[in-house]
Design a protein around this motif. Structure first.
Motif, PDB file in Angstrom:
ATOM      1  N   GLU A 265       0.611  -1.175   0.029  1.00  0.00           N
ATOM      2  CA  GLU A 265      -0.113   0.045  -0.067  1.00  0.00           C
ATOM      3  C   GLU A 265       0.656   1.304  -0.015  1.00  0.00           C
ATOM      4  O   GLU A 265       0.615   2.339  -0.853  1.00  0.00           O
ATOM      5  N   ASP A 266       2.106   1.289   0.751  1.00  0.00           N
ATOM      6  CA  ASP A 266       2.807   2.306   0.701  1.00  0.00           C
ATOM      7  C   ASP A 266       3.606   2.527  -0.588  1.00  0.00           C
ATOM      8  O   ASP A 266       4.621   3.424  -0.534  1.00  0.00           O
ATOM      9  N   GLY A 267       3.645   1.669  -1.581  1.00  0.00           N
ATOM     10  CA  GLY A 267       4.260   1.639  -2.721  1.00  0.00           C
ATOM     11  C   GLY A 267       5.738   1.141  -2.908  1.00  0.00           C
ATOM     12  O   GLY A 267       6.269   0.773  -4.051  1.00  0.00           O
ATOM     13  N   THR A 268       5.891   0.208  -1.682  1.00  0.00           N
ATOM     14  CA  THR A 268       7.126  -0.552  -1.869  1.00  0.00           C
ATOM     15  C   THR A 268       6.912  -1.821  -2.561  1.00  0.00           C
ATOM     16  O   THR A 268       5.986  -2.492  -2.618  1.00  0.00           O
ATOM     17  N   LYS A 269       7.639  -1.858  -3.631  1.00  0.00           N
ATOM     18  CA  LYS A 269       7.840  -2.982  -4.521  1.00  0.00           C
ATOM     19  C   LYS A 269       8.498  -4.020  -3.833  1.00  0.00           C
ATOM     20  O   LYS A 269       9.407  -4.199  -3.290  1.00  0.00           O
ATOM     21  N   LEU A 270       7.723  -5.186  -4.242  1.00  0.00           N
ATOM     22  CA  LEU A 270       8.123  -6.515  -3.559  1.00  0.00           C
ATOM     23  C   LEU A 270       9.012  -7.198  -4.437  1.00  0.00           C
ATOM     24  O   LEU A 270       8.728  -7.210  -6.003  1.00  0.00           O
ATOM     25  N   ASN A 271      10.132  -8.151  -4.423  1.00  0.00           N
ATOM     26  CA  ASN A 271      10.892  -8.890  -4.945  1.00  0.00           C
ATOM     27  C   ASN A 271      10.017 -10.197  -5.710  1.00  0.00           C
ATOM     28  O   ASN A 271       9.478 -10.808  -4.668  1.00  0.00           O
TER      29      ASN A 271
ATOM     30  N   GLY B   7      -3.176 -11.690   5.966  1.00  0.00           N
ATOM     31  CA  GLY B   7      -4.199 -10.584   6.000  1.00  0.00           C
ATOM     32  C   GLY B   7      -3.544  -9.328   5.229  1.00  0.00           C
ATOM     33  O   GLY B   7      -4.538  -8.394   5.169  1.00  0.00           O
ATOM     34  N   ALA B   8      -2.422  -9.511   4.808  1.00  0.00           N
ATOM     35  CA  ALA B   8      -1.735  -8.441   4.218  1.00  0.00           C
ATOM     36  C   ALA B   8      -2.374  -8.053   2.743  1.00  0.00           C
ATOM     37  O   ALA B   8      -3.085  -9.016   2.151  1.00  0.00           O
ATOM     38  N   ASP B   9      -2.257  -6.923   2.338  1.00  0.00           N
ATOM     39  CA  ASP B   9      -2.973  -6.252   0.844  1.00  0.00           C
ATOM     40  C   ASP B   9      -1.761  -6.031   0.174  1.00  0.00           C
ATOM     41  O   ASP B   9      -0.703  -5.542   0.617  1.00  0.00           O
ATOM     42  N   VAL B  10      -1.914  -6.528  -0.991  1.00  0.00           N
ATOM     43  CA  VAL B  10      -0.826  -6.256  -2.158  1.00  0.00           C
ATOM     44  C   VAL B  10      -1.485  -5.916  -3.367  1.00  0.00           C
ATOM     45  O   VAL B  10      -2.578  -6.231  -3.517  1.00  0.00           O
ATOM     46  N   TRP B  11      -0.860  -5.088  -4.195  1.00  0.00           N
ATOM     47  CA  TRP B  11      -1.460  -4.634  -5.528  1.00  0.00           C
ATOM     48  C   TRP B  11      -0.441  -5.142  -6.621  1.00  0.00           C
ATOM     49  O   TRP B  11       0.741  -5.025  -6.457  1.00  0.00           O
ATOM     50  N   VAL B  12      -1.323  -5.797  -7.536  1.00  0.00           N
ATOM     51  CA  VAL B  12      -0.519  -6.176  -8.787  1.00  0.00           C
ATOM     52  C   VAL B  12      -0.361  -5.027  -9.691  1.00  0.00           C
ATOM     53  O   VAL B  12      -1.244  -4.242 -10.035  1.00  0.00           O
ATOM     54  N   VAL B  13       0.866  -4.992 -10.022  1.00  0.00           N
ATOM     55  CA  VAL B  13       1.344  -3.999 -11.015  1.00  0.00           C
ATOM     56  C   VAL B  13       1.287  -4.575 -12.627  1.00  0.00           C
ATOM     57  O   VAL B  13       1.946  -5.430 -12.707  1.00  0.00           O
ATOM     58  N   LEU B  14       0.683  -3.899 -13.334  1.00  0.00           N
ATOM     59  CA  LEU B  14       0.241  -4.565 -14.853  1.00  0.00           C
ATOM     60  C   LEU B  14       1.090  -3.542 -15.642  1.00  0.00           C
ATOM     61  O   LEU B  14       1.667  -2.223 -15.359  1.00  0.00           O
ATOM     62  N   LYS B  15       1.289  -3.922 -16.951  1.00  0.00           N
ATOM     63  CA  LYS B  15       2.073  -3.334 -17.822  1.00  0.00           C
ATOM     64  C   LYS B  15       1.132  -1.645 -18.076  1.00  0.00           C
ATOM     65  O   LYS B  15       2.219  -0.564 -18.310  1.00  0.00           O
ATOM     66  N   GLU B  16      -0.014  -1.625 -18.184  1.00  0.00           N
ATOM     67  CA  GLU B  16      -0.600  -0.429 -17.946  1.00  0.00           C
ATOM     68  C   GLU B  16      -0.272   0.607 -17.039  1.00  0.00           C
ATOM     69  O   GLU B  16      -0.291   1.866 -17.306  1.00  0.00           O
TER      70      GLU B  16
END
Length: 130
Positions: free
Chosen positions: A86-92, A104-113
């Motif tokens: 959520e804070d923008g930290t990219k995960l390996n 219970g963590a939240d993650v966001w998938v980064v797409l090509k768009e």
């Protein structure tokens, strides 16, 4: 002809404890609860059960994409370009889920768009002045 070795009996799809070298699976009530992570793809959120969390972050991203795009199994969205917190930290993408995320963590998938330059972006290419 030589006698056949005795067949290992199966019970509920499992080999006998003897065939497993004395290993007896724990009953469901004694097992640790499965780790769950909330995966965000575009505007949707999916709760993904990760078992003990031994999968890679890339697996988590792919599960989110496939659930979002059930019809083409993610072909429309393409391969995930990354996963962030959520804070923008990219995960390996090669890290193991349980080593980087809590239950219970939240993650966001980064797409090509998400990586494409937007209108008015300072990084867009400007034609050279001659």
């Amino acid at each position: 002809s030589s006698p056949r070795p005795p067949r290992q009996r199966r019970r509920n799809g499992l080999r006998s404890a003897r065939a497993l070298g004395g290993f007896i699976p724990l009953p469901p009530a004694l097992r640790a609860p499965a780790m769950r992570v909330k995966v965000h793809v575009r505007e949707r959120t999916y709760t993904v059960s990760c078992g003990d969390g031994g999968q890679r972050i890339s697996w988590l991203a792919n599960v989110g994409i496939v659930r979002y795009d059930e019809k083409t199994k993610g072909i429309e969205l393409g391969a995930p370009r990354g996963v962030r917190l959520e804070d923008g930290t990219k995960l390996n993408m090669d890290d193991v889920v349980c080593t980087r995320l809590a239950d219970g963590a939240d993650v966001w998938v980064v797409l090509k768009e998400d990586l494409a330059p937007q209108e008015g972006d300072i990084h867009r290419q400007v034609p050279a002045v001659r």
